[in-house]
Design an enzyme around this catalytic site. Structure first.
Site, mmCIF file in Angstrom:
data_model
loop_
_atom_site.group_PDB
_atom_site.id
_atom_site.type_symbol
_atom_site.label_atom_id
_atom_site.label_comp_id
_atom_site.label_asym_id
_atom_site.label_seq_id
_atom_site.Cartn_x
_atom_site.Cartn_y
_atom_site.Cartn_z
ATOM 1 N N ASN A 199 2.556 18.772 -33.479
ATOM 2 C CA ASN A 199 3.893 18.635 -34.039
ATOM 3 C C ASN A 199 4.074 17.291 -34.749
ATOM 4 O O ASN A 199 4.628 17.226 -35.855
ATOM 5 C CB ASN A 199 4.902 18.779 -32.900
ATOM 6 C CG ASN A 199 6.318 18.755 -33.375
ATOM 7 O OD1 ASN A 199 6.723 19.610 -34.149
ATOM 8 N ND2 ASN A 199 7.068 17.755 -32.955
ATOM 9 N N HIS B 141 12.316 7.743 -33.342
ATOM 10 C CA HIS B 141 11.268 7.302 -32.420
ATOM 11 C C HIS B 141 10.862 8.377 -31.425
ATOM 12 O O HIS B 141 9.862 8.230 -30.744
ATOM 13 C CB HIS B 141 11.712 6.039 -31.691
ATOM 14 C CG HIS B 141 11.893 4.876 -32.624
ATOM 15 N ND1 HIS B 141 10.835 4.344 -33.346
ATOM 16 C CD2 HIS B 141 12.997 4.185 -33.006
ATOM 17 C CE1 HIS B 141 11.287 3.363 -34.111
ATOM 18 N NE2 HIS B 141 12.597 3.257 -33.927
ATOM 19 N N GLY B 142 11.662 9.438 -31.325
ATOM 20 C CA GLY B 142 11.340 10.506 -30.370
ATOM 21 C C GLY B 142 10.052 11.207 -30.761
ATOM 22 O O GLY B 142 9.686 11.249 -31.931
ATOM 23 N N CYS B 143 9.344 11.752 -29.753
ATOM 24 C CA CYS B 143 8.065 12.425 -30.029
ATOM 25 C C CYS B 143 8.270 13.824 -30.584
ATOM 26 O O CYS B 143 7.466 14.314 -31.371
ATOM 27 C CB CYS B 143 7.227 12.528 -28.763
ATOM 28 S SG CYS B 143 6.340 11.017 -28.407
ATOM 29 N N VAL B 144 9.298 14.511 -30.112
ATOM 30 C CA VAL B 144 9.477 15.913 -30.518
ATOM 31 C C VAL B 144 10.879 16.113 -31.088
ATOM 32 O O VAL B 144 11.845 15.736 -30.456
ATOM 33 C CB VAL B 144 9.287 16.863 -29.316
ATOM 34 C CG1 VAL B 144 9.452 18.302 -29.778
ATOM 35 C CG2 VAL B 144 7.919 16.667 -28.705
#
Lengths: 186, 104
Positions: A59, B101-104
């Site tokens: 992702n 900055h979040g991964c998902v």
């Protein structure tokens, strides 16, 4: 001709610069030079905690405009098998990183408890379930491939797999499709 | 903090060019920022950008692609069409916000 130039309209004198013009700073989104970078992720594990790293990295790569292929093989086949994908499990057994006594992991029902807890924590930070995550990856342009040998061993065919899987292919096919790619084995 | 001029406005940016001061942004500036990266903003773009601006005030951080998709109801596929290549970063840039900055 000379006279004509001499009587031409005077050019407005330049105004004195009060400050140097600020340099133009624009982030490089790579649009001018489309990335040749390509990523291949081999997902070989079927535990809940081992399914996520591949999905998250895929992702992230897609969000960076990188062509991404995932190859599901052996236990990793569970991630794309319709009857299993929503029911992946996490066990404390053999995993010292839980920092709990290993004996606890062997108690009846402990894997169910640990799985429930992990799924809850994953949901709490807004990370999707495995089937939803696969959807998101495909919607972002990712490619899902199933391993031929695993399908044969488990007597499964395309109908048993997530609808977005593009095909059941051999290891050699996958290597061919991912020529020049960086490879991650999980 | 470097200063750069967008259209006729001087704004503060980080080393990459993302705005660092939430209040220096307005929609005209957003349109100018978009034009700099080759995007002509339509209503569909604005829906995402306006969501990002509001969500940032509430959350204190830039929404990830998934968050925009889930909460603003814009399919991920559409976000990749509207902001090709690196949609989350492009949206943040146009909205005058830091990179998510979040991964998902």
């Amino acid at each position: 001709m000379k006279a004509l130039f001499a009587t031409s309209i005077p050019i407005t004198p330049p105004t004195a610069a009060t400050a140097a013009p600020a340099p133009s700073i624009v982030p490089d989104f790579g649009d001018g030079t489309p990335t040749k970078r390509k990523l291949a992720i081999i997902c070989s594990k079927g535990n809940l905690d081992m399914a996520y790293p591949g999905l998250i990295l895929a992702n992230a790569a897609l969000g960076e405009g990188i062509e991404t292929h995932l190859f599901f093989t052996f236990w990793g086949f569970d991630i794309i098998t319709k009857s299993r994908m929503s029911d992946l499990k996490f066990t404390m057994l053999g995993n010292t990183a839980t920092h709990l006594p290993q004996g606890l992991g062997g108690l009846p029902g402990m894997t169910a408890v640990a799985t429930h807890q992990m799924k809850k924590q994953i949901a709490e930070i807004g990370v999707p379930t495995v089937p939803e995550f696969l959807e998101q990856i495909v919607d972002s342009g990712g490619h899902l491939w199933a391993c031929r040998m695993s399908a044969d061993m488990m007597h499964l065919d395309v109908a048993d797999l997530h609808g977005a899987v593009e095909g059941i292919i051999s290891a050699a096919d996958f290597i061919e499709k991912t020529e020049g790619a960086q490879i991650l084995f999980i | 903090m470097p200063v750069t001029t967008v259209g006729t406005t001087a704004v503060h940016v980080d080393a990459e060019g993302f705005l660092t001061d939430y209040d220096e942004w307005d929609e005209q500036l957003g349109a100018d920022l978009a034009a700099r990266i080759g995007i002509d903003l339509t209503d569909a773009h604005w829906r995402a950008i306006r969501f990002l601006r509001t969500d940032y005030v509430e959350q204190g951080e830039t929404a990830t692609l998934r968050r925009v998709s889930m909460l603003a109801g814009i399919p991920i596929k559409d976000l990749f069409t509207l902001f090709p290549g690196k949609p989350a970063k492009k949206m943040a840039y146009i909205a005058g916000l830091p990179k998510p900055h979040g991964c998902v």
